[in-house]
Design an enzyme around this catalytic site. Sequence first.
Site, PDB file in Angstrom:
ATOM      1  N   ARG A 325       0.850  -1.185   0.000  1.00  0.00           N
ATOM      2  CA  ARG A 325       0.000   0.000   0.000  1.00  0.00           C
ATOM      3  C   ARG A 325       0.888   1.238   0.000  1.00  0.00           C
ATOM      4  O   ARG A 325       1.886   1.302   0.740  1.00  0.00           O
ATOM      5  CB  ARG A 325      -0.891   0.037   1.256  1.00  0.00           C
ATOM      6  CG  ARG A 325      -2.104  -0.866   1.174  1.00  0.00           C
ATOM      7  CD  ARG A 325      -3.087  -0.398   0.090  1.00  0.00           C
ATOM      8  NE  ARG A 325      -4.226  -1.280  -0.076  1.00  0.00           N
ATOM      9  CZ  ARG A 325      -4.265  -2.300  -0.943  1.00  0.00           C
ATOM     10  NH1 ARG A 325      -3.228  -2.568  -1.718  1.00  0.00           N
ATOM     11  NH2 ARG A 325      -5.358  -3.025  -1.065  1.00  0.00           N
ATOM     12  N   GLU A 354      -4.569   7.383  -5.056  1.00  0.00           N
ATOM     13  CA  GLU A 354      -4.648   6.663  -6.333  1.00  0.00           C
ATOM     14  C   GLU A 354      -5.844   7.160  -7.140  1.00  0.00           C
ATOM     15  O   GLU A 354      -6.953   7.175  -6.621  1.00  0.00           O
ATOM     16  CB  GLU A 354      -4.755   5.155  -6.095  1.00  0.00           C
ATOM     17  CG  GLU A 354      -3.482   4.600  -5.480  1.00  0.00           C
ATOM     18  CD  GLU A 354      -3.452   3.080  -5.335  1.00  0.00           C
ATOM     19  OE1 GLU A 354      -4.469   2.421  -5.644  1.00  0.00           O
ATOM     20  OE2 GLU A 354      -2.418   2.555  -4.921  1.00  0.00           O
ATOM     21  N   HIS A 373      -1.268   0.180  -9.839  1.00  0.00           N
ATOM     22  CA  HIS A 373      -1.914  -0.791  -8.946  1.00  0.00           C
ATOM     23  C   HIS A 373      -2.372  -2.041  -9.720  1.00  0.00           C
ATOM     24  O   HIS A 373      -3.558  -2.380  -9.766  1.00  0.00           O
ATOM     25  CB  HIS A 373      -3.105  -0.158  -8.212  1.00  0.00           C
ATOM     26  CG  HIS A 373      -3.466  -0.874  -6.938  1.00  0.00           C
ATOM     27  ND1 HIS A 373      -3.946  -0.229  -5.828  1.00  0.00           N
ATOM     28  CD2 HIS A 373      -3.416  -2.192  -6.598  1.00  0.00           C
ATOM     29  CE1 HIS A 373      -4.178  -1.106  -4.866  1.00  0.00           C
ATOM     30  NE2 HIS A 373      -3.872  -2.313  -5.322  1.00  0.00           N
TER      31      HIS A 373
HETATM   32  N1  LIG Z   1      -0.748  -4.378  -5.267  1.00  0.00           N
HETATM   33  C1  LIG Z   1      -1.769  -5.197  -5.253  1.00  0.00           C
HETATM   34  O1  LIG Z   1      -2.554  -5.258  -6.181  1.00  0.00           O
HETATM   35  C2  LIG Z   1      -1.962  -6.085  -4.093  1.00  0.00           C
HETATM   36  C3  LIG Z   1      -1.606  -5.667  -2.864  1.00  0.00           C
HETATM   37  N2  LIG Z   1      -1.787  -6.470  -1.785  1.00  0.00           N
HETATM   38  C4  LIG Z   1      -1.356  -5.954  -0.500  1.00  0.00           C
HETATM   39  O2  LIG Z   1      -0.267  -6.717  -0.027  1.00  0.00           O
HETATM   40  C5  LIG Z   1      -0.271  -6.721   1.385  1.00  0.00           C
HETATM   41  C6  LIG Z   1      -0.064  -8.119   1.891  1.00  0.00           C
HETATM   42  O3  LIG Z   1      -1.107  -8.970   1.485  1.00  0.00           O
HETATM   43  P1  LIG Z   1      -1.170 -10.471   2.042  1.00  0.00           P
HETATM   44  O4  LIG Z   1       0.181 -11.037   2.043  1.00  0.00           O
HETATM   45  O5  LIG Z   1      -2.234 -11.146   1.295  1.00  0.00           O
HETATM   46  O6  LIG Z   1      -1.625 -10.209   3.515  1.00  0.00           O
HETATM   47  P2  LIG Z   1      -1.270 -11.078   4.789  1.00  0.00           P
HETATM   48  O7  LIG Z   1      -2.213 -10.662   5.843  1.00  0.00           O
HETATM   49  O8  LIG Z   1      -1.218 -12.521   4.439  1.00  0.00           O
HETATM   50  O9  LIG Z   1       0.188 -10.616   5.177  1.00  0.00           O
HETATM   51  C7  LIG Z   1       0.494  -9.402   5.763  1.00  0.00           C
HETATM   52  C8  LIG Z   1       1.616  -9.643   6.750  1.00  0.00           C
HETATM   53  O10 LIG Z   1       2.050  -8.392   7.230  1.00  0.00           O
HETATM   54  C9  LIG Z   1       2.411  -8.590   8.586  1.00  0.00           C
HETATM   55  N3  LIG Z   1       2.515  -7.339   9.290  1.00  0.00           N
HETATM   56  C10 LIG Z   1       1.552  -6.654   9.939  1.00  0.00           C
HETATM   57  N4  LIG Z   1       2.072  -5.554  10.498  1.00  0.00           N
HETATM   58  C11 LIG Z   1       3.397  -5.546  10.196  1.00  0.00           C
HETATM   59  C12 LIG Z   1       4.453  -4.669  10.498  1.00  0.00           C
HETATM   60  N5  LIG Z   1       4.250  -3.568  11.230  1.00  0.00           N
HETATM   61  N6  LIG Z   1       5.686  -4.973  10.024  1.00  0.00           N
HETATM   62  C13 LIG Z   1       5.874  -6.082   9.285  1.00  0.00           C
HETATM   63  N7  LIG Z   1       4.908  -6.959   8.980  1.00  0.00           N
HETATM   64  C14 LIG Z   1       3.675  -6.683   9.429  1.00  0.00           C
HETATM   65  C15 LIG Z   1       1.357  -9.524   9.100  1.00  0.00           C
HETATM   66  O11 LIG Z   1       1.793 -10.177  10.263  1.00  0.00           O
HETATM   67  C16 LIG Z   1       1.192 -10.463   7.950  1.00  0.00           C
HETATM   68  O12 LIG Z   1       1.997 -11.599   8.086  1.00  0.00           O
HETATM   69  C17 LIG Z   1      -1.576  -6.068   1.794  1.00  0.00           C
HETATM   70  O13 LIG Z   1      -1.359  -4.720   2.089  1.00  0.00           O
HETATM   71  C18 LIG Z   1      -2.412  -6.146   0.568  1.00  0.00           C
HETATM   72  O14 LIG Z   1      -3.384  -5.166   0.544  1.00  0.00           O
HETATM   73  C19 LIG Z   1      -2.283  -7.732  -1.890  1.00  0.00           C
HETATM   74  C20 LIG Z   1      -2.679  -8.199  -3.103  1.00  0.00           C
HETATM   75  C21 LIG Z   1      -2.578  -7.397  -4.301  1.00  0.00           C
HETATM   76  O1  LIG Z   2      -6.069  -7.202  -2.941  1.00  0.00           O
HETATM   77  C1  LIG Z   2      -5.473  -6.139  -2.713  1.00  0.00           C
HETATM   78  O2  LIG Z   2      -5.111  -5.770  -1.597  1.00  0.00           O
HETATM   79  C2  LIG Z   2      -5.164  -5.246  -3.816  1.00  0.00           C
HETATM   80  O3  LIG Z   2      -4.486  -4.278  -3.613  1.00  0.00           O
HETATM   81  C3  LIG Z   2      -5.773  -5.492  -5.120  1.00  0.00           C
HETATM   82  O4  LIG Z   2      -6.469  -4.320  -5.435  1.00  0.00           O
HETATM   83  P1  LIG Z   2      -7.505  -4.292  -6.639  1.00  0.00           P
HETATM   84  O5  LIG Z   2      -8.578  -5.269  -6.309  1.00  0.00           O
HETATM   85  O6  LIG Z   2      -6.756  -4.677  -7.858  1.00  0.00           O
HETATM   86  O7  LIG Z   2      -7.986  -2.891  -6.676  1.00  0.00           O
END
Ligand SMILES: NC(=O)C1=CN([C@@H]2O[C@H](COP(=O)(O)OP(=O)(O)OC[C@H]3O[C@@H](n4cnc5c(N)ncnc54)[C@H](O)[C@@H]3O)[C@@H](O)[C@H]2O)C=CC1
Ligand SMILES: O=C(O)C(=O)COP(=O)(O)O
Length: 636
Positions: A325, A354, A373
């Site tokens: 993010r 965004e 994104h």
């Molecule tokens: N760019 C995109 O399109 C996408 C972005 N994301 C983003 O990626 C991130 C991770 O997603 P997931 O791995 O599915 O979530 P997840 O919940 O599986 O992993 C997040 C991890 O961050 C850790 N965490 C929490 N606070 C923390 C801190 N202060 N320092 C270090 N680690 C910390 C948690 O313990 C957890 O293990 C989310 O912000 C999600 O929104 C996810 C999918 C697509």
């Molecule tokens: O799953 C997430 O956290 C994402 O950031 C994906 O975002 P989107 O559904 O592609 O707008």
Amino acid sequence: MASLTTKPIFTPPFITTTSSSSSSSSQPSTRYSRLPFRHSTTSTPISLKRSRSYSSTPSHPSLSIKNATKTIESAETSSVLSVAGGKDTSSQETKPTILVSEKLGEAGLELLRNFGDVDCSYDLSQEDLCKKIASCDALIVRSGTKVTRQVFEAAKGKLKVVGRAGVGIDNVDLQAATEFGCLVVNAPTANTVAAAEHGIALLASMARNVAQADASMKAGQWQRNKYVGVSLVGKTLAVMGFGKVGSEVARRAKGLGMQVIAHDPYAPADRARAIGVELVPFDQAISTADFISLHMPLTPATEKVFNDDTFEKVKKGARIINVARGGVIDEDALVRALDSGKVAQAALDVFTEEPPPKDSKLVQHERVTVTPHLGASTKEAQEGVAIEIAEAVVGALKGELAATAVNAPMVSAEVLSELAPYAVLAEKLGRLAVQLVAGGSGIKSAKVVYKSARDPDDLDTRLLRAMVTKGIIEPISDSFINLVNADFTAKKKGLRISEERVVVDASPGLPIFSIQVQLSNVDSKFGSAVSGGDISIEGGVKHGIPHLTRVGSFSVDVSLGGNLVLCRQVDQPGMIGQVGNILGEQNVNVSFMSVGRTARRRNAIMAIGVDEEPNLESLKKIGEVPSIEEFVFLKL
Ligand SMILES: NC(=O)C1=CN([C@@H]2O[C@H](COP(=O)(O)OP(=O)(O)OC[C@H]3O[C@@H](n4cnc5c(N)ncnc54)[C@H](O)[C@@H]3O)[C@@H](O)[C@H]2O)C=CC1
Ligand SMILES: O=C(O)C(=O)COP(=O)(O)O
């Protein structure tokens, strides 16, 4: 009755809990902290329904949601668990309206269309969203829609579920959703690989200046010396946030020959070890890594965690990748770090705002690679996410279990099914107890005592506590209570609920022997319901039907269906006949009757279950029977 345990049970911060025994009831009270309201990747569902089950598919037997109207349910019909309310007055045939505010995969849309009326309206302004939402039962969003408090207010109780077709729920005001009793579900798994692959794509293309070289060639240049890159093999990558995406990035980076370390305060060390990754403190991670890849959620704790101070500590020439993010980075600080050369390059998929402003220095920076994104934007991920969220939203609307609830305590399907009749009992006891209070309000403190043969660890009482709360609050307010907002509403109303577990010799096959509800520091309109200074009633479940088994210190046994008349009289022959006759004259059908007494010819309580509501005249006549000392009519 034997005491076996002193183990605590879960309770929110404003709830105290003790375990005690009949022999020693003075165990110390303990206060516990709230379970985090966040999703779990394991199947830990809750159910939510409001108003009714929709007709297209049968609902979970124990989980149909009833409206928050103050209709009185019979014991038979109230075997459906009422966990939400609202103002929906649609007929059984009416399909729910599902607003999809961002592009969703066709397979998911198809599932939604089979269930409800689907309105795909993209790019709505906040104002238009607020207008539309008032007629919607569900809203499905991606990261582009801000589901603010204003949206929940505009929904006026109609909106039952918000589905986030993806992981990050930072664009949904969870506190407001909870306050409005609206379930929020997400699709936490289907885009993990896509996001990890995009992270790796950005890592590699940044290291080799792919985007910059591409733009240069398209501008007619051939600049081989300018775009000399850096190698990945042997370099150290710090994965910040070792969750689903972070772990997948780590696996892939190891395949590229990188050394991988990770920082995540909550990740289990054995999971990291299994992938060959060392978990290290934050400062160690950022100061030793050549590449830093961000994968933590945006929360108050992670907002701008990469700031001037942080960039000061990174290894000179470090490269940053962010597919998590934008808000976790202070973007102005990153520009300064890039300009000073402390950070050599950055590759960013996400931004604080965004789309970012057109003149964003960060986006325009020569050493920054950007994508709009796109982390989750693969065909495969979008189809997967669409199906995952459509199933979760349809399930929630049907009152089924939501495995990906993010703003509600998780209660497993097994627990829900086992506790369903006790949940009905719990609500009815709450309803009865509050009606015994003189004036009906001013209740500040309620205690729920669960008597069970089970070990405390085997008894999850959150659902029962929510149902007692519902029973106490709904008759005296216009609130509707469900699993999502029970604790919040109790707290808002200043009602402190404590729980006590008493282990008894009873059948271990049954989860609960009895539930007792006690209200302290209130006067009762039926003095016989007071025991030890508190209004106290107790009940159990017999053959699946809730029964009242104790009022104050009097034992009774009456099934909790229809309504109830409680009378206290001097124990003597003919009382049942007299009261029965009065009710019969008014065509009020007596469904059940039970007499409990302290001793022969002394005080007795008569509990009479009635199908209809006796009129005022019959109630007056009951009150005039000479040996009846007090009586009360209670609606269930
Ligand atoms: N760019 C995109 O399109 C996408 C972005 N994301 C983003 O990626 C991130 C991770 O997603 P997931 O791995 O599915 O979530 P997840 O919940 O599986 O992993 C997040 C991890 O961050 C850790 N965490 C929490 N606070 C923390 C801190 N202060 N320092 C270090 N680690 C910390 C948690 O313990 C957890 O293990 C989310 O912000 C999600 O929104 C996810 C999918 C697509
Ligand atoms: O799953 C997430 O956290 C994402 O950031 C994906 O975002 P989107 O559904 O592609 O707008």
